[in-house]
Design an enzyme around this catalytic site. Structure first.
Site, PDB file in Angstrom:
ATOM      1  N   ALA A   1     -15.411  -8.164 -10.447  1.00 36.35           N
ATOM      2  CA  ALA A   1     -14.291  -7.415 -11.031  1.00 36.35           C
ATOM      3  C   ALA A   1     -14.064  -7.765 -12.501  1.00 36.35           C
ATOM      4  O   ALA A   1     -13.764  -6.886 -13.309  1.00 36.35           O
ATOM      5  CB  ALA A   1     -13.021  -7.665 -10.219  1.00 36.35           C
TER       6      ALA A   1
ATOM      7  N   CYS B   1      -2.437 -14.478  -4.167  1.00 33.89           N
ATOM      8  CA  CYS B   1      -2.171 -15.006  -2.823  1.00 33.89           C
ATOM      9  C   CYS B   1      -2.412 -16.514  -2.788  1.00 33.89           C
ATOM     10  O   CYS B   1      -2.557 -17.100  -1.721  1.00 33.89           O
ATOM     11  CB  CYS B   1      -2.985 -14.272  -1.771  1.00 33.89           C
ATOM     12  SG  CYS B   1      -4.755 -14.363  -2.032  1.00 33.89           S
TER      13      CYS B   1
ATOM     14  N   PHE C   1     -10.906  -5.509  -6.177  1.00 34.02           N
ATOM     15  CA  PHE C   1     -10.842  -6.424  -5.025  1.00 34.02           C
ATOM     16  C   PHE C   1     -10.346  -5.616  -3.818  1.00 34.02           C
ATOM     17  O   PHE C   1      -9.368  -5.971  -3.157  1.00 34.02           O
ATOM     18  CB  PHE C   1      -9.916  -7.619  -5.289  1.00 34.02           C
ATOM     19  CG  PHE C   1     -10.223  -8.386  -6.540  1.00 34.02           C
ATOM     20  CD1 PHE C   1     -11.188  -9.395  -6.520  1.00 34.02           C
ATOM     21  CD2 PHE C   1      -9.572  -8.116  -7.739  1.00 34.02           C
ATOM     22  CE1 PHE C   1     -11.466 -10.124  -7.675  1.00 34.02           C
ATOM     23  CE2 PHE C   1      -9.851  -8.832  -8.894  1.00 34.02           C
ATOM     24  CZ  PHE C   1     -10.800  -9.842  -8.870  1.00 34.02           C
TER      25      PHE C   1
ATOM     26  N   ARG D   1       0.853  -1.213   0.000  1.00 32.07           N
ATOM     27  CA  ARG D   1       0.000   0.000   0.000  1.00 32.07           C
ATOM     28  C   ARG D   1       0.874   1.243   0.000  1.00 32.07           C
ATOM     29  O   ARG D   1       0.579   2.235  -0.671  1.00 32.07           O
ATOM     30  CB  ARG D   1      -0.913  -0.005   1.223  1.00 32.07           C
ATOM     31  CG  ARG D   1      -1.944  -1.109   1.179  1.00 32.07           C
ATOM     32  CD  ARG D   1      -2.961  -0.988   2.318  1.00 32.07           C
ATOM     33  NE  ARG D   1      -3.774  -2.175   2.354  1.00 32.07           N
ATOM     34  CZ  ARG D   1      -3.730  -3.119   3.300  1.00 32.07           C
ATOM     35  NH1 ARG D   1      -2.948  -2.960   4.358  1.00 32.07           N
ATOM     36  NH2 ARG D   1      -4.491  -4.183   3.233  1.00 32.07           N
TER      37      ARG D   1
ATOM     38  N   ASP E   1     -15.479  -3.996  -5.208  1.00 35.98           N
ATOM     39  CA  ASP E   1     -15.494  -5.298  -4.536  1.00 35.98           C
ATOM     40  C   ASP E   1     -16.858  -5.932  -4.762  1.00 35.98           C
ATOM     41  O   ASP E   1     -17.849  -5.233  -5.013  1.00 35.98           O
ATOM     42  CB  ASP E   1     -15.228  -5.128  -3.027  1.00 35.98           C
ATOM     43  CG  ASP E   1     -14.667  -6.395  -2.391  1.00 35.98           C
ATOM     44  OD1 ASP E   1     -13.441  -6.471  -2.165  1.00 35.98           O
ATOM     45  OD2 ASP E   1     -15.462  -7.324  -2.128  1.00 35.98           O
TER      46      ASP E   1
ATOM     47  N   ASP F   1      -6.068  -7.357  -6.650  1.00 35.59           N
ATOM     48  CA  ASP F   1      -5.672  -8.209  -5.518  1.00 35.59           C
ATOM     49  C   ASP F   1      -6.768  -9.227  -5.228  1.00 35.59           C
ATOM     50  O   ASP F   1      -7.429  -9.155  -4.185  1.00 35.59           O
ATOM     51  CB  ASP F   1      -5.390  -7.323  -4.291  1.00 35.59           C
ATOM     52  CG  ASP F   1      -4.899  -8.130  -3.104  1.00 35.59           C
ATOM     53  OD1 ASP F   1      -4.377  -9.242  -3.305  1.00 35.59           O
ATOM     54  OD2 ASP F   1      -5.048  -7.638  -1.961  1.00 35.59           O
TER      55      ASP F   1
HETATM   56  N1  SAH Z   1      -6.744  -5.608  -1.492  1.00 35.14           N
HETATM   57  C1  SAH Z   1      -7.477  -5.838  -0.277  1.00 35.14           C
HETATM   58  C2  SAH Z   1      -7.671  -7.298   0.030  1.00 35.14           C
HETATM   59  C3  SAH Z   1      -8.425  -8.061  -1.045  1.00 35.14           C
HETATM   60  S1  SAH Z   1      -9.065  -9.591  -0.526  1.00 35.14           S
HETATM   61  C4  SAH Z   1      -6.800  -5.097   0.867  1.00 35.14           C
HETATM   62  O1  SAH Z   1      -5.772  -4.453   0.647  1.00 35.14           O
HETATM   63  O2  SAH Z   1      -7.307  -5.147   1.976  1.00 35.14           O
HETATM   64  C5  SAH Z   1     -10.040 -10.042  -1.886  1.00 35.14           C
HETATM   65  C6  SAH Z   1     -11.342  -9.281  -2.033  1.00 35.14           C
HETATM   66  O3  SAH Z   1     -11.945  -9.685  -3.265  1.00 35.14           O
HETATM   67  C7  SAH Z   1     -12.401  -9.538  -0.974  1.00 35.14           C
HETATM   68  O4  SAH Z   1     -12.771  -8.313  -0.390  1.00 35.14           O
HETATM   69  C8  SAH Z   1     -13.593 -10.148  -1.723  1.00 35.14           C
HETATM   70  O5  SAH Z   1     -14.852  -9.683  -1.245  1.00 35.14           O
HETATM   71  C9  SAH Z   1     -13.358  -9.654  -3.116  1.00 35.14           C
HETATM   72  N2  SAH Z   1     -13.901 -10.464  -4.216  1.00 35.14           N
HETATM   73  C10 SAH Z   1     -13.967 -11.812  -4.319  1.00 35.14           C
HETATM   74  N3  SAH Z   1     -14.419 -12.176  -5.530  1.00 35.14           N
HETATM   75  C11 SAH Z   1     -14.649 -11.029  -6.215  1.00 35.14           C
HETATM   76  C12 SAH Z   1     -15.108 -10.740  -7.529  1.00 35.14           C
HETATM   77  N4  SAH Z   1     -15.413 -11.719  -8.386  1.00 35.14           N
HETATM   78  N5  SAH Z   1     -15.210  -9.451  -7.913  1.00 35.14           N
HETATM   79  C13 SAH Z   1     -14.902  -8.442  -7.057  1.00 35.14           C
HETATM   80  N6  SAH Z   1     -14.451  -8.667  -5.809  1.00 35.14           N
HETATM   81  C14 SAH Z   1     -14.332  -9.930  -5.388  1.00 35.14           C
END
Ligand code: SAH
Length: 383
Positions: A267, A324, A216, A200, A238, A284
């Protein structure tokens, strides 16, 4: 303790300090051994190798110690105390950041255990039956080290439970001086993604005057950093309404104002239908592959989403892209992003390779612990 005997020659990986024993390496499991039991592991000739937790699965033993020792609250206290010393030497907690990972499983010598600390509250997440069955010992260990509030956050759908002290469902923490809310009871994982802390901060350098899409986003950690460093527009995207509510709360706490907005969408669909470009995109996603068998499909999914992102970057645009998934290693991830560039007809340079921060240590003999991989890439233009 019940005894587990390995096949001839299969002690080699234990002796190389790898903490996982797979069921294929096992010759005999003593009668009556239960899921989650503490067991001793011996070689075929009966010589002692290790103490660990038995799990009724293909990953059959997680090794806790290579000495014959009692795994009780004192043992947990000594491992946690060593982890506290390491965090203190890394500067956690400090005035600017009071949210950090205290125990990162194998990397801190306690396979199966995650403990994240949010403004003094320890959130315990067991990743094995053995650790779950020893929750009382872990709580006693944390108490002996001065922790006064603790939450048990299971990995499955069971509700979180406050074990000690009084804990608000939403805790306010600081990261790099930013104020962030963490939903320790109902949030994802332990409530926050601490593993992106360093990344970040790196995003800040690319944000000034830029349009940033944080896909995400979860609670918007990347968005807050970008907005505070002068981005002209930041979108947190998200699929989860609860995650976006946290992102909005965080935007409010950090007074980033009208430049920030949230979008609830899938996404992939969003990127495919999007009509505008962004100067900077963060991708992410959650772990697309939780198991080796899902690796191929996951690679395809990473490729699709990265290709879609490349299409929405101008020449000179920046992509922060992550995986991840533990079963996708650094090289496979880099190759996947490369094929996404090829598929989208884009020429791309790597500016930096990213990983998890130092409060998520990896044991040298357990490379699987290095689960977070990322790249900062720059689009040169169309090929
Ligand atoms: N970048 C974030 C962590 C991401 S975790 C941070 O810095 O805190 C992954 C995220 O993707 C979760 O919040 C989940 O709700 C979201 N997610 C899962 N599948 C998704 C999709 N198909 N489209 C959009 N978001 C999604």
């Amino acid at each position: 303790m019940k005894k587990i005997t390995l096949q001839k020659g299969r002690e080699a990986s234990v002796l190389r300090q790898h903490p996982w024993i797979f069921s294929g390496a096992i010759k005999h499991i003593e009668d009556g051994t239960q899921n989650g039991d503490l067991v001793t592991v011996v070689a075929q000739d009966g010589s002692f190798l290790a103490v660990g937790h038995y799990q009724d699965s293909s990953l059959a033993v997680k090794v806790l110690s290579l000495s014959l020792e009692v795994i009780d609250s004192k043992w947990y206290a000594s491992r946690i105390s060593a982890a506290i010393d390491l965090r203190a030497s890394l500067g956690f907690p400090n005035e600017q950041t009071n949210a950090y990972r205290l125990i990162h499983g194998e990397g801190d010598g306690v396979p199966g255990l995650i403990i994240d600390v949010y403004a003094g509250t320890a959130v315990i997440q067991p990743h094995s039956t053995g650790i779950e069955r020893q929750l009382d010992e872990i709580v006693a260990a944390l108490k002996s080290l001065g922790f006064e509030s603790m939450v048990h956050k299971p990995v499955d759908q069971r509700p979180a439970q406050v074990l000690v002290g009084s804990v608000n469902d939403v805790i306010e923490v600081k990261e790099h001086g930013y104020r962030l809310v963490v939903d320790v009871l109902k949030g994802q994982k332990t409530g926050f993604f601490l593993d992106q802390r360093d990344n970040r901060l790196l995003l800040e350098a690319y944000a000034r005057g830029k349009k940033v899409l944080n896909a995400f986003s979860y609670s918007g950690g990347f968005s807050i950093a970008a907005a505070n460093k002068g981005a002209k527009k930041v979108v947190s995207l998200d699929a989860s309404v609860a995650a976006l509510a946290l992102a909005e709360k965080n935007a409010e706490l950090n007074q980033i104002g009208a430049i920030h907005s949230t979008v609830k969408a899938d996404a992939v669909q969003y990127l495919q239908q999007l009509e505008e470009d962004f100067d900077v995109i963060v991708l992410d996603p959650p772990a697309f592959a939780k198991h080796k068998s899902a690796r191929h499909a996951a690679v395809q999914a990473y490729k699709r989403i990265n290709a879609a992102a490349f299409k929405h970057l101008p020449a000179g645009g920046i992509l922060f892209t992550f995986s991840c998934s533990q079963v996708i290693d650094t090289e496979l991830f880099r190759n996947t992003v490369a094929s996404a560039a090829i598929d989208s007809g884009t020429s791309v340079q790597i500016l930096q390779q990213l990983q998890q921060p130092s409060d998520h240590p990896v044991h040298l003999c357990h490379p699987e612990g290095r689960y977070l991989k990322g790249l900062i890439v720059r689009k040169l233009g169309a090929v």
